[in-house]
Structures are given as C-alpha cells and as structure tokens.
Design a protein around this motif. Structure first.
Motif, short mmCIF file in Angstrom:
data_model
loop_
_atom_site.label_atom_id
_atom_site.label_comp_id
_atom_site.label_asym_id
_atom_site.label_seq_id
_atom_site.Cartn_x
_atom_site.Cartn_y
_atom_site.Cartn_z
N MET A 1 48.06 -50.05 -13.30
CA MET A 1 48.49 -50.04 -11.91
C MET A 1 47.71 -49.00 -11.11
SD MET A 1 52.58 -50.75 -12.09
CE MET A 1 52.97 -49.20 -12.85
N ASN A 2 47.58 -49.27 -9.82
CA ASN A 2 46.72 -48.43 -9.00
C ASN A 2 47.46 -47.43 -8.12
OD1 ASN A 2 44.39 -49.84 -9.92
ND2 ASN A 2 44.97 -51.54 -8.58
N PHE A 3 48.69 -47.01 -8.52
CA PHE A 3 49.42 -46.03 -7.71
C PHE A 3 48.61 -44.74 -7.62
CE2 PHE A 3 53.08 -48.58 -9.25
CZ PHE A 3 53.53 -48.99 -8.00
N GLU A 4 48.68 -44.10 -6.47
CA GLU A 4 47.96 -42.84 -6.30
C GLU A 4 48.60 -41.73 -7.12
OE1 GLU A 4 45.93 -40.76 -2.39
OE2 GLU A 4 47.30 -42.45 -2.22
N TYR A 5 49.94 -41.73 -7.15
CA TYR A 5 50.64 -40.65 -7.83
C TYR A 5 51.14 -41.08 -9.21
CZ TYR A 5 50.40 -38.86 -3.13
OH TYR A 5 49.92 -38.46 -1.91
N TRP B 1 52.62 -44.44 -1.64
CA TRP B 1 53.86 -43.70 -1.54
C TRP B 1 53.98 -42.76 -2.73
CZ3 TRP B 1 57.47 -48.48 -0.53
CH2 TRP B 1 57.16 -49.04 0.71
N LYS B 2 54.64 -41.62 -2.50
CA LYS B 2 54.70 -40.61 -3.55
C LYS B 2 55.61 -41.05 -4.71
CE LYS B 2 54.11 -35.80 -4.03
NZ LYS B 2 54.12 -34.47 -3.41
N TRP B 3 56.76 -41.70 -4.38
CA TRP B 3 57.74 -41.97 -5.42
C TRP B 3 57.65 -43.39 -6.00
CZ3 TRP B 3 59.58 -37.78 -7.26
CH2 TRP B 3 59.65 -36.65 -6.43
N SER B 4 56.67 -44.11 -5.58
CA SER B 4 56.55 -45.49 -6.06
C SER B 4 56.64 -45.59 -7.58
CB SER B 4 55.19 -46.08 -5.65
OG SER B 4 55.10 -46.24 -4.28
N TYR B 5 55.82 -44.79 -8.25
CA TYR B 5 55.71 -44.91 -9.70
C TYR B 5 57.04 -44.64 -10.40
CZ TYR B 5 53.91 -44.25 -14.41
OH TYR B 5 53.71 -44.34 -15.75
N PRO B 6 57.70 -43.47 -10.16
CA PRO B 6 58.99 -43.29 -10.84
C PRO B 6 60.04 -44.32 -10.42
CG PRO B 6 58.49 -41.45 -9.34
CD PRO B 6 57.26 -42.30 -9.42
N ILE B 7 60.07 -44.74 -9.16
CA ILE B 7 61.04 -45.75 -8.74
C ILE B 7 60.80 -47.06 -9.51
CG2 ILE B 7 61.67 -47.26 -6.81
CD1 ILE B 7 61.27 -44.81 -4.98
N LEU B 8 59.52 -47.43 -9.63
CA LEU B 8 59.20 -48.65 -10.37
C LEU B 8 59.72 -48.56 -11.80
CD1 LEU B 8 57.50 -51.18 -9.52
CD2 LEU B 8 55.81 -50.35 -11.12
N TRP B 9 59.48 -47.42 -12.45
CA TRP B 9 60.00 -47.23 -13.80
C TRP B 9 61.51 -47.43 -13.85
CZ3 TRP B 9 58.45 -47.89 -18.32
CH2 TRP B 9 57.18 -47.54 -18.76
#
Lengths: 312, 312, 312, 312, 312
Positions: C274-278, E284-292
């Motif tokens: 995945m290409n998320f920045e964070y 977005w900053k929280w995209s990754y943890p929210i996706l998890w």
C-alpha cells in the motif's frame, strides 16, 4: 349394431348366438343400471364397474364372470399415455364390455367379427372375451415399446454426453414413475388370467384356455420387461449421478491446477510489490529476469507434478 | 341406544336379533371386564383388547371370532393422521366393537342401520362386522389420498425448482416414515381377512364372504399403493440428491470460471506492480495498452474454451 | 441331408426312425407354413415360431411339444453377443428346429449323429431335443465367461487405478445392461425345462429326464452366476463412485492447502504494497527480513497443522 | 428349591407333578452331563446345549422336545444389550432350562408359581415351557423399545440440525448393525414356535397351542418392527448424506459468492497498482472516485445476479 | 490303507462292512474311470466328478447317491481361501470321495475311524457320508470366522478414523466379492441336504437323518451369517462414503473460511496499493492504523459469523 337405446340389446339375452354389448362411457349410469337389472348382475359388480379406481380382478358368479382390466393406449400425437378401465362381463351367450371413454381400441375385434376372420364367429362367449382381453394386453406392448424407445434415447444421451443436462434427470425420474405405475396396474392381471384359466367355471371352455395361456405369457413378458426397465432406469440414474460427479471432479481439477500454479506466483509478485525502503533485491540488476526464470520453472515443475498425478 | 350402564346391554345377548355393542375408550377397564365375563370371552382376548400395540390378527374361538385392526383417520384441520386400535368380537347374534377413543367413524354404519339402508338389517352379525371392517379400510384410502397429494406436491416442487429447499428433504423423509408405518400396520390385514374368509367357522356365511373378498381386494390395493409410494419416495430422494449435486456442479463451474479467468490476470498485474529498479517494460511507451490487449484476448480465449467445454 | 425343397422332408414323418428337420431363417414363411400344415401344428405355434420376441416357454399339444428358447452366441471377432430365437417341435418320431439365422451352432449335434457318437443314435426324439437344448445352454456359459472376463478386467482397473477413467463407468453400465438382458431371457428357461421334465407327456422318456435334470442344473447355475455378476457390478459402481469421491477429496485437499498457505501471505504482502505516506514499518531497517521470517514460520506452522490433520 | 447338588432333582423325574429344573451357567459341564444321562437326552442335544453359538431351533425326540432360543436383556445402567442362549427341554412331567449366566429373568415365572397366580400351577409342562419362552420374547420388546428410542432421538437430531455431527453417522451405523444382529437371532424363532405348535407331539396340549400362537404373533411383530427399523435407518443414512451434501452446497455457495465478487475487483485494483510510466488514468483527477463507483456497482450487480439465481 | 493301485479297492465292494475310498486329485482320470466302471456309476456322474465347476447337488441313482459339494479351507499362513470340489458317492456298503487336491481335511474322520471313536464304526455308509459332509460344513465356519474378523477390523478402522484410507474401500469391496462368492457356492447345499434327508432312498437310515438335520441347521446358519455380512458390508460402504463426504465438507469449510476472510482484505490492501495521483486517503496521517482496525474488526466479525453458523 350401434344403438342409443339400451333396451334394444335385451332381446339378445335369450338367443343361442353370442351377443356382444359394448358400453362407451361410464357416465351413463342409468343405462348401466338397466343392463345390470336385465342381466341380473350383483350390486357389487355394478358398483365396481362405476368405480374407475378398481384394481384388476376377476370374480366368478355362477352365471357370469366379472373381470376388470386397465387399458393403456399411447397417443403418439400428444405423446401421452391414456389409462382407462375396462370391465367385461362374460355370460354363457353374451359378453358385455364397459369402457370409460369412447374409443376404437376394439375395432380389430369388430373387424374380425364382421369379416368373419379367424375363429371368432365359430366360438363361444369365452373366446370373444379372450379377444377383448388380448386386444387390451396387445396395447401394453405398444406402450412398452414407446417407453423402451425413450429409455434408449436417454441412455444414448448419457453415453455420448459426459455432462448430461439436468432435464435428463427429470426424464429418467418421469419414466421411472410411469414404469412403477404401469407395473402396479398390470401386476394383478397375472392373477386375473390365472383365475380365469384355472377356473372350473363352465363358462370357460378348454379350447379357449390355450389362448388365455398365451395372453398369460404376454402379461408375464410385460411385467418382466417392466422390471428390467425399472432396473435399467435405476442403473441410469446411478450413471447420471456418477457422470455429474465425474464432471465435478474435472471442474475441481481445473480450478485446483489454476489456483495451485498462480496463487504462489502471485504471492511472490506481491512480495516485490511491497514498498519497504530496505529491500536489497529491488536494486540488483538481474533480479527481474531471475525472478521470471524462477516463476517459469516453478510452474513447469507444477505441471509436471500434475501430469504425473494424471490430473492433466 | 347410548348407555353409560354396561349391564343394559346384557339382556340382548340371548335375543335372536343381532346386537351391536360399541365401546368408546379403553380406559373403562371395568366395563370391558364385565362384558368379557358376560359374553364369556377368553382372558387372552381381554388382554389383547386392552393392549393397544397389538398386531392386526384374527382368532377363532368356536363361539366367537376376535379381530384386531388399526384404524387411521386423517384430521384435515390439524393436518395429522390419528391411529387407533379397533377390536371386534363377532358372536352368533352380537358384535362388540372396542374403539380407543370416542369417534364418529362408524356413523355411516349407524345411519345405514337406522335408516334401514342396504342389506344391513336383513343380515347376520357377520355382515355387521364386515361393515365395520369395510369402514375402517375405506378410511385407509382417505389417508392414502392425502399422502398421495403430498407426494405429488413435493414432486412438483422437485421438477420445477432446480435448487430444492432443504425442507423438501425433511418432507420426503417424513412421508417415507409414514408410508413405512402405515404399511407395517396394514400388511397383516391381508392375513386377517383371508383367515376370516377361509374360515370354516359357522359364524361367517357364504353371502358375506363375497363382501369380505371385496375388502380383501381393497387391502391389497392399499398395500400395493403404499409400495408404489415407497418406491416413488426413494426415487424422489435420489432426484433430490441428484439435484443438489447438479446445483453444486453449477456453483463449482461459476467459481472455476471466475478463478481461472481472473487469477492469472491478477498475477500479471502483480508482476508489473513489483518495484524492481531494472524492469525495462515499465518504461516502454506502449506496455500498458499492449498488456490490456493481451489480458482481453486471454480472457476471450478462456471463455471460448469454457464454451467449447460446455461450461457456459 | 441339406435340401432347399421342404417337401423332401415329408416322407420322413411316418417312418419309425427319428427325423430332425432344421429350418434356418424365419423369413421363409411359406416353408414354415407348409411344415406346419404337414405336421399338423396349431396356428398359435406357427405364429409363435415367426414372432421373434417370444418369451421362452414350452407347451404340450398331445401329439407334440413346442418349446421356444433364446440362443446367445458370442462372436469373438466382432466382440458382440448375438441373440437368436430357437423353436423346437418335438414329435414322437421327429424333431423340427427353427433358427432365426443360418448358423453352425448345432454342428456338434450333427457330428455326434454322423459319427455315431454317444447315445444319440440309439435314442428317441426326446433325446435329440435334449441335445439341441443342451447345446443352446452350453453356449450360455461361453457368453457368461466372456462377461466374467470383462468384469474381472474392469475390477482390475478399478483396484489398480485410484482415478478410474470415465469410460469405465460406461463399461460397467453396459455390462449391467447385458446381464439384465441375459437374465430376462434365461430366467423363464427354468420353468421351460421343469415343465418338460415334470411333464406326463408320453413324448419324454424317463432316461432323458435325467439328462434334462442336468440341463436344468446348468440353467440354475447360469442364473445364479448372472445374479452374482449383477451384484458385483452394483458393488463395482459403488466402488467407482467412491473412488471418484476419494479423488475429489484429494484434489480439494491440495487446493485447500495451497489456498490456506498462500492467501494469507499474499494479504500480508498486499498490506506492505500500500502507498500510504505514514506507514512506519516501511522505513524500519529490519522490516523486510523480519517479515520473511514471519511468513516462513507461518507457513511451516500451517504445514504442521495439515500434517496433524492427516491432510498431507 | 435352590440346590447345588444336581442329584437332588432326580427323584422328581418320576413324580406325576411338573418339575422345573433351571441350570444357571453352562460351565458346569459335569452337572449338565449328569442330567443328560438321568433324563436320557440324545448326545447331540447335550452338544447343542453347550455350544452357545447355536441357531434357534426346536427338535422333537419322542419323549421330550428340545428348544434353543436367544435371550436379549437390556442393561439400562451400562447401556448395553446382553445376549444369552437359553435351552429348554420339555418332557411329559419336567421342564429343564439352561441359561448361560445366572440371571433373574425368569423371576416373574417363579413368582407366578410361588404365589399360585394364573394358570401356571394347574397346567402341564408345556404351559411352563410356554411361560419361559413368553418371558424371553417379552424381553425382546424391551430391547426393541430401547432401539426405537435411540432411532427417534437420532431422527430428532437429524431433523433439527441441518449440519449433523459425524458421530451421528457412527450411531446410525451401530444401530443398523444391532438391528441386523437381532433380526438374525430372532428370525428362526418363527419356525421354532411354528414347529412347536404344528407339532403332533403328545407333549403340547391344545390349550397351550393358543398361548403359543400368541407368542408367535409377538415374534412376527418383533421381526416386522426390526424390518421397519432397518428401513428407517437406511432412510436416515440417506437423510444424513443428503444433509451433508446440502451443507456442502451452502458452503460452496458462500465461497463462490465471495470469490466471484472480490477476485475481479482485486484484479482491477492490481491493474492500477502497476508501475508503468505511461498509464494515463493514473494522472486523471477523477480516476479514483470513478473506479470506486465502478467497483461498487459491479458488486451490486453481482449480488443481484446471485439473488436472482437464489444463491442468497 | 493308502494305495496307489486302484484295483486293490475292488474286493471291498462286495464285503458286508462299509468301505471308504478317498481319491485325491482329479487328474488321475484313468483311476476314476476304472472305479466308475467297477462300481457301475452313470457316465453323467463321472463327467460331473471331473468337471470342477459343478454346482452343489445331489442325485439319487437307485443303487447309490451322488453328491457334489464345495469345500473351503482357509490357509492362515498365506492368508487365502482355497476352494475345492468334493464329490461323494454313497453306496449301500461303500463311500467313495473325490477331492481335487491332496489334503488332510478328512483327517478327523480318519482318526475317529481308527480310534474307534463316536458312532462311526457302528454305523452304515450313510453315517460315514454324513461325517464327510459335516467336516466340509464345519470348515465353512472357520472361513466365516476369518471373514468376520476382517469385517470387524475394517469396522474398527472406520469408526476410529474419520478419514479412512482409500485401501479400506478396496478391502470392503474384496470382502463383499468373497461373501457373494461363498454364498453362491453354499446356497445350493440347503437343497442338497434337504434332498438327502427327504429322500425315500433306502440308503439313508432314519438314525442318520437326525444328524443330517443338524448339518442342515449349520448350512442355514452359514447362509444367514453370509447374508448379515453382506448387509454389514453394504452398510460399511455407505459409512465409508459418508465419511469421505464428511471429510470433504470439513476441507471445504476450511477453504471457505480462509478465502472469505482474506480475499476481501487483500482487495482492500490492493486498493491502497494503486498508484493514482489523486487518492486523498494516502496522505492522511491516521489512514494506516484506521485501516488495520477496520481489517481486524471485519475478520473478527467474519469469525463470529462462522461460529454462529457452526462452521468452526
């Protein structure tokens, strides 16, 4: 002689010649009752004649013999089998037959009488009754033949087509039901004819017994053919079920081969699609062609494996 | 005459006319014992009358004949079949019938007696007993018809619906159990009526034997119909199982087609999603449209293949 | 003596020696009618001789006995079984046999007559008839043996090959149909020979009855062998179906193992694609090797699990 | 009288009253031999008494009748059925019964003797023998009832639970084996009691024959119930198999729906995960939301399709 | 006395004592013919003795009775059942037995003669013949026991192992074939012994009939045991098939669970692996943890769903 007036038949009762009265249609209850009264039939007999869900049977009432049969006629145009109940009362010098609907099934007998063919005019009422029963039984063979042809065509389809249509299943089931129904209707006839033949009644002469024996053989043959049909249909259902299973097996193999070859490869592609900063392989010059080589050889190996396992 | 006092019946024992005593409810043990004593019944008979899990049978005790039957009544409102044991004691000038529960099944016989219909008032106790047995056997046909209708409706569903409900399975199984149970209860009746009829007992007159023969024919017809039902239900279970298999085959084909078409394509997409630095194709101008063309033609080829294999 | 002119046989009718007339081909209706007339055969017999779908039977007409059989001959070269109807008329000093087609099946009997072997020249017409029937029955064993060999070869294939060919199914079904057909044709022979043997006819002598008893034993043996074959074929169909199911089970296991191991791994790879920045993991130094370790150990665990469940 | 010393019984042999000797345990071979000698039993009888795998039978030796039965007792506490062989020797004024193990099954008979209940003290040895056989047969019903309850509970589970436990299969199979075993042991009893009853032996009096007829009815009822159980268990096995197939069908549908919806979508996502330099869609502003719309509508379409096909 | 010279036996023919001649091996055709001539045997008998595919039967020729049996001997060391044909000729003062191969199966009879045990020396030729038949039938039980043990061991495996080996299928099929074959060979023995016993021949004395009745009981017991075995094997095949289906159901569930949980998750990962320029979530900053969190809760929900559906 065709008559609408039942009383016209009565004078024949006391004549020495054999009289055949054929009643078409059981809705003419009053006519049947008049005949019952005139020919002195037992009330139970009249009841049985009118009740069309009668089991084939024969009964001996001193002065006359009462016999019920099921008649099957196959109508080619509408591709359906009609069932009809036929009652026959055999007296010393008369035969009365009751048909459910008007029909021309007894025409061959009529012709033989009219054109003076065969023994029929020289013999007694029992021979006339035999002729009627024989005509009914002969019609069974036409129905049997029709069923036999349908069975053969289904069998042909099953043996040629490894993936039979779901309709075939319905056809087999329908044929089986028909065979069961026919068998149920014809089975008691054995007893009926045996009883007529073994009968000490003075109404059945010895010369006719030989002919009845012939009808008996035909009935047995009909029943045995139906039994064979039933077993063949059961065997065909098994064949159908096995074909479906076979086919599913084939489908599963294709699915498994595709999945087994490509899922691991997709996984490897997924690995190198990851975005980690520190993945040394990504920056090697020959990574990409080497990976292709690995993938191709892995799938070749897989195919060889499936070949060995005879899945291909 | 309805009476609560069992002694009221006793004077009739020695009258020349035929007396019919009908006992509703087997819990009135004392009444049954009084009757047993007065009419001089064997202790085994009294025991059998009270034991409601009796097998249908008939026994000849010089002075009377004892017969047990199973009665089936179909209750349309609650859609259930009730089973009841009926014992009949046939004496020279009396008939005693024992029902498990109060019921109006013998009403037609009562009506015929009251309104002086049919032979029933002119004849002996054996004809009355025949009337009772005949009424019981006639009720079998009502139950049979009900089962027949249910079988037909299930068959209709099976032939119309290629993906039958799981409840259908339960219905078929339930019907099969009912048929087995009915058959087990009716099967011994053949022997019962045969014994009555063959009996040299002075209690069964020749005129009644003809009527009993008629009941016998009905019992045979019932059993044969049950046998046909059983075979049809077995055949329907096979049909159901084959339908399920057919359906699973369909489902598997859809899965396999989807998987076979898209899994390889996804793999190819995965390949070009890899992040290798040295992948020459990534930088060619026409790679992307060419890849699309390859993918489309590959899937078209797949569909043609499935078409040829008749999976579509 | 071979003759084309049927009248040549007639003088033999009144000779004291036993005459055997063998008619090849039922299309020569005029010849058969001439013989019928000369030897005074009942019209029903002539009809039965010409109707080739006759059920095996025997009938006693005072002066002669009429017997119909089915003859099976196995043609090795074309690998097919031919069926033929044989009618035998046994008179006091003549035997007339009617074959459907020309054939050499009765050659052994001819040889025994010519070379004066065995009892055949010393005995009466009944022994000659026995010889003919015996020859027909002996041919059953050849056909049976052929079927037996085919059953054995199919069984061999089924026991060696865990993934039987779909053709095997067709073969089993075909064999079953053959067995059903043979059984249907041979079954009535029991009665035929029993009738001949039990017969009080003056045409069957006591010395021949012993030989007929022997043929009867052979017929029973044939029928029992056919019954065993039928049961074996049913059992083989079950075996086939079970093998297919077994095989599908194997295939499903492979698919499930592959899918269960790689689908979760592919998902993990997908996550880091995945290409998320964070996504902090992407920039850690050891992420990639640690992920590999997790993946390898996960799949090892999976394999251990499948091993424990005996899927491998 | 309980005695350890077998000679104590011998004086009773010549007394006019009926003596009942009950031997518990077949290991006391010497006692059995002494009795055999004293009561003049045939060596074959002694052999049969000691061989516990005897088939039920009855044999008439002028002076005594020898009968072997199988006794089944259901032990509720340990939930198991015990089988035991009971031999009964009926003499003119003695009855000797041999049980395999010590047991109290004959206690009801003992009580009836002690408390002078029923006919038992007034009647001859044949009535005592009848009482023993009747007790054995009555115990069959207890075992049958137990099996019937188990069958019902399995049936209940099958009809409520669409996904039956694998243990159910074992239970059905176990019940079927028990039913087969019971049937094999009870089946010959029909003949045994029939022989006793038809016997012209002077040892069985007419008064007892009526009671034996009653036992015969019970045996027939037992066998018919076992046959019905067997058919029900076969039907339940079919039901079980169909349920499993039904369930697998459900599972397959879920798998197929998930795979059919998500595999194509994943492919599309894979496409735009590719790293080609020249992919115009990647740089369009609305690509991403449009793609989402396409995906959602595609999956909605899929669901509608499955709905129409009744997979949901 | 063992002799190689067949003429040595001839003087015994006319002695009053009973002579037993046992011929080992049917290849010694000349010896058999000499005996046939000397003892005046019918040519059909000699033919039957030499034809080893004879169906068991018995025939009465005034001066002697000819009986054929099938003998089964179980060879523990090689774990195979040998079949052999035994012919017995019973004359008034001689018994001639013909065995296919040399064997010691009749040793117990020899011992009883030598050591003067049992009745054997006091009685006539019929008792000696009975002893031979009895020995053959006793050997059936040894073979039956062996099959019974194998059935039990297969049943054990089926009940313990939910995933039976494919070999089990072969074993069940093989046992079924053996049972069918044994049944076919033993079935006619009923008739054989019945004929011997019912026989009015002066060669079978009344004292021996009791013993023959005993053998008859054993034969019936053998056949009934074989029938029970057959039904048990059919039931075991069903059990096997159901186990396989059960197992496949399990496998399918695992596959479906894995696929249903991970395929949608992989799709979501695929979405965010796309390279569109305008995908707001990616930055977005929280995209990754929210996706998890979404993924974990989705899979938890899935597992709960499967739990509810009892797939886990």
């Amino acid at each position: 002689m065709v008559t609408k007036n039942v009383e016209d038949c009565f004078p024949f009762k006391d004549q020495p010649s054999v009289t055949w009265i054929n009643i078409d249609g059981l809705h003419k209850v009053d006519i049947i009752e008049k005949i019952g009264e005139h020919f002195d039939l037992h009330p139970l007999v009249l009841e049985d004649i009118l009740n069309i869900s009668q089991r084939p049977k024969t009964e001996d009432f001193e002065n006359y013999i009462y016999t019920v049969l099921k008649m099957f006629t196959y109508n080619k145009q509408e591709n359906e089998t009609n069932i009809e109940q036929v009652s026959i009362v055999i007296g010393s010098n008369f035969v009365i037959s009751f048909q459910e609907k008007e029909g021309d099934i007894f025409d061959p007998v009529r012709d033989r009488i009219r054109f003076n063919k065969g023994h029929i005019r020289k013999m007694k009422s029992d021979y006339l009754a035999y002729s009627l029963i024989d005509t009914v039984v002969d019609n069974y063979f036409i129905v049997l033949e029709e069923i036999g042809e349908q069975i053969e065509s289904v069998e042909d389809e099953l043996s040629k087509n490894p993936d039979p249509e779901p309709e075939t299943l319905q056809t087999i089931h329908g044929l089986k039901r028909d065979v069961l129904f026919l068998r149920k209707s014809i089975w008691p006839l054995r007893e009926v004819i045996n009883t007529l033949n073994r009968n000490e009644s003075r109404l059945i002469y010895k010369t006719t017994q030989l002919f009845l024996k012939d009808v008996y053989d035909h009935v047995i043959q009909t029943i045995e053919t139906l039994d064979t049909y039933r077993e063949m249909l059961t065997s065909m259902l098994d064949l159908y079920l096995s074909s479906i299973n076979n086919r599913m097996n084939e489908v599963m193999k294709v699915l498994t081969i595709i999945a087994t070859v490509f899922i691991p490869l997709t996984f490897i592609a997924g690995i190198y699609g990851m975005n980690f900063e520190y993945m040394p392989e990504l920056y090697w010059k020959w990574s990409y062609p080497i990976l292709w080589m690995i993938m191709v050889s892995a799938s070749l190996f897989m195919f060889a494996y499936f070949k060995k396992k005879k899945w291909l």
